[in-house]
Write an enzyme that holds these catalytic residues in place. Structure first.
Site, mmCIF file in Angstrom:
data_model
loop_
_atom_site.group_PDB
_atom_site.id
_atom_site.type_symbol
_atom_site.label_atom_id
_atom_site.label_comp_id
_atom_site.label_asym_id
_atom_site.label_seq_id
_atom_site.Cartn_x
_atom_site.Cartn_y
_atom_site.Cartn_z
ATOM 1 N N ALA A 13 92.037 -16.635 -14.819
ATOM 2 C CA ALA A 13 93.268 -15.466 -14.937
ATOM 3 C C ALA A 13 93.058 -14.739 -13.566
ATOM 4 C CB ALA A 13 93.344 -14.887 -15.955
ATOM 5 N N ILE A 64 82.132 -15.229 -20.627
ATOM 6 C CA ILE A 64 81.205 -16.427 -20.701
ATOM 7 C C ILE A 64 80.156 -16.278 -20.993
ATOM 8 C CG2 ILE A 64 82.623 -17.510 -18.591
ATOM 9 C CD1 ILE A 64 80.419 -16.343 -16.801
ATOM 10 N N THR A 128 78.831 -18.100 -3.185
ATOM 11 C CA THR A 128 79.122 -17.670 -2.096
ATOM 12 C C THR A 128 78.224 -17.698 -0.876
ATOM 13 O OG1 THR A 128 79.484 -15.129 -1.265
ATOM 14 C CG2 THR A 128 78.240 -15.219 -3.291
ATOM 15 N N ASP A 129 78.883 -17.517 0.258
ATOM 16 C CA ASP A 129 78.135 -17.340 1.565
ATOM 17 C C ASP A 129 76.999 -16.295 1.528
ATOM 18 O OD1 ASP A 129 79.923 -15.579 2.058
ATOM 19 O OD2 ASP A 129 80.487 -16.534 3.838
ATOM 20 N N GLU A 130 77.448 -15.229 0.910
ATOM 21 C CA GLU A 130 76.759 -14.030 0.852
ATOM 22 C C GLU A 130 75.059 -14.188 0.209
ATOM 23 O OE1 GLU A 130 78.277 -10.262 -0.308
ATOM 24 O OE2 GLU A 130 80.237 -10.929 0.072
ATOM 25 N N TYR A 152 75.463 -7.974 -5.736
ATOM 26 C CA TYR A 152 76.253 -9.009 -6.040
ATOM 27 C C TYR A 152 75.680 -10.497 -5.608
ATOM 28 C CZ TYR A 152 79.967 -12.287 -4.817
ATOM 29 O OH TYR A 152 81.005 -13.200 -4.846
ATOM 30 N N LYS A 156 74.719 -13.876 -7.706
ATOM 31 C CA LYS A 156 75.270 -15.165 -7.431
ATOM 32 C C LYS A 156 74.104 -16.007 -7.092
ATOM 33 C CE LYS A 156 79.082 -16.201 -7.402
ATOM 34 N NZ LYS A 156 79.839 -16.721 -8.630
HETATM 35 P P1 TYD Z 1 85.336 -7.281 0.838
HETATM 36 O O1 TYD Z 1 86.735 -7.556 0.840
HETATM 37 O O2 TYD Z 1 84.917 -6.179 0.268
HETATM 38 O O3 TYD Z 1 84.553 -8.572 1.118
HETATM 39 P P2 TYD Z 1 82.925 -8.983 1.237
HETATM 40 O O4 TYD Z 1 81.973 -7.363 0.892
HETATM 41 O O5 TYD Z 1 82.401 -9.588 0.033
HETATM 42 O O6 TYD Z 1 82.559 -9.197 2.527
HETATM 43 O O7 TYD Z 1 84.840 -6.553 2.624
HETATM 44 C C1 TYD Z 1 85.177 -7.372 3.670
HETATM 45 C C2 TYD Z 1 84.871 -6.584 4.963
HETATM 46 O O8 TYD Z 1 85.707 -5.552 5.003
HETATM 47 C C3 TYD Z 1 83.262 -6.082 4.845
HETATM 48 O O9 TYD Z 1 82.601 -6.159 5.854
HETATM 49 C C4 TYD Z 1 83.543 -4.556 4.266
HETATM 50 C C5 TYD Z 1 85.063 -4.413 5.110
HETATM 51 N N1 TYD Z 1 85.656 -3.272 4.217
HETATM 52 C C6 TYD Z 1 86.107 -2.214 4.853
HETATM 53 O O10 TYD Z 1 86.094 -1.895 6.060
HETATM 54 N N2 TYD Z 1 86.937 -1.326 4.250
HETATM 55 C C7 TYD Z 1 87.208 -1.592 2.826
HETATM 56 O O11 TYD Z 1 87.751 -0.528 2.155
HETATM 57 C C8 TYD Z 1 86.726 -2.546 2.001
HETATM 58 C C9 TYD Z 1 87.008 -2.978 0.853
HETATM 59 C C10 TYD Z 1 85.987 -3.479 2.900
#
Ligand code: TYD
Length: 338
Positions: A13, A64, A128-130, A152, A156
């Protein structure tokens, strides 16, 4: 595969999970889909409303980590795809515990039940690639070192390695995907793209962390779904597959592209305090997946256009969710204007 294939889609969902359910019904006949989802803050039954009452669809509300409900949902499954996870990096930095529970113990609970299944052909663990950590030059391959740098990403990695151990130890047919940042319809507006689009619909500023120099590799959600679908039939058990479209972009460029698509000028950009330990860049080499015949269908230009249109057309979907969003996201999670 048997005549009628039963899929258990956990987290179905949520954003990627519900898009995968749509993908399954669009591309397969003779399937039975069971969605198990605890309906946490980022999930919505709205995402699945078109399937209510269908005999080939079942929804079970549950966690889960709960072995009993997992046993009920997984009974007779041929394919399990686990999307259920805590996913927001900012939240994991703020409060890691729920990430350890869901992203590690939850995966373990699913795997224990999967071991008991006689019909199981594939268990796909969405990672994830992270898990690799950041990369300043070049791209990660599946055998690159994994050095996750936030709770996070570390959770993962824990979850996917337990899945791998069940392949090695119990011969469970596990395949692991490590995907780039997903975007597209029905992503919860805590993620940067939907957050920025929905802020701009309301003519609110968009909070760019730091100077916006960080880079992400953007993957349209349908392309992720087609990769998973391919891996259900062609993925080699015990293997990891990177999934990315190679559409790299700095956060500031991404922001400018969204502003342009929405007819807003750059005065809407608000540079705010940066995320602690912010990974600078992710980049994936996807040669292994492409060898199986996968190609992404969306570049960032087309994907962003489709995403902006979707949010503009679906205010009724995101407004109630955005109301419940931790308000720190709207202005910049780690603090306001620098
Ligand atoms: P996000 O969508 O949280 O994904 P992730 O951290 O898994 O990559 O963020 C993507 C990129 O955008 C990340 O480099 C952090 C940046 N970001 C901002 O600049 N401003 C924001 O408000 C958020 C949520 C993320």
């Amino acid at each position: 595969m048997p005549k009628k294939t039963k899929y258990l889609v956990t987290g179905g969902a949520g954003f990627i999970g519900s898009n995968f359910v749509h993908y399954l019904y669009r591309h397969h006949r003779n399937i039975q889909v069971c969605v198990l989802d605890k309906l946490g803050y980022s999930a919505s039954l709205e995402n699945l409303k078109q399937y209510a009452g269908r005999s080939d669809f079942e929804f079970i509300k549950g966690n889960i980590c709960d072995a009993k409900v997992v046993a009920k949902a997984m009974a007779g499954a041929h394919v399990v795809v686990n999307f259920a996870a805590e996913v927001a990096v900012d939240r994991s930095i703020d409060d890691p515990q729920s990430f350890l529970k869901t992203d590690i113990f939850g995966v373990y609970t699913l795997l224990e039940e999967a071991r008991k299944q006689k019909n199981l052909k594939k268990f796909i663990q969405i990672s994830t690639d992270e898990v690799y950590g950041q990369i300043l030059k070049g791209s990660f391959r599946e055998n690159s070192e994994t050095l996750p740098r936030n709770p996070y990403a570390a959770s993962k990695l824990g979850g996917e390695r337990i899945a791998y151990s069940f392949f090695k130890t119990y011969d469970l047919p596990v395949v692991i995907t490590r995907a780039a940042n997903n975007y597209g319809p029905s992503a919860y507006p805590e993620k940067v793209i939907p957050l920025f689009i929905t802020n701009l619909v309301d003519s609110l500023p968009v909070p760019v962390y730091g100077q916006g120099r960080q880079m992400r590799d953007w993957l349209y959600v349908d392309d992720h779904c087609s990769a998973i679908d391919l891996l259900v039939s062609k993925g080699e058990n015990g293997e990891v597959y990177n999934v990315g479209a190679g559409e790299e972009c700095t956060n500031i460029d991404l922001t400018k592209r969204i502003l342009k698509l929405m007819g807003k000028d750059q005065s809407f950009i608000n540079f705010v305090a940066d995320r602690p330990g912010h990974d600078f860049r992710y980049s994936l080499s996807c040669a292994k997946l492409k060898k199986l015949g996968w190609q992404p269908q969306y570049n960032l230009t087309d994907g962003l256009k489709a995403t902006v249109l979707w949010y503009q057309d679906n205010e009724a979907w995101w407004r109630p969710l955005k109301k419940n969003l931790d308000q720190r996201f709207v202005k910049g999670f780690w603090g306001g204007r620098k």
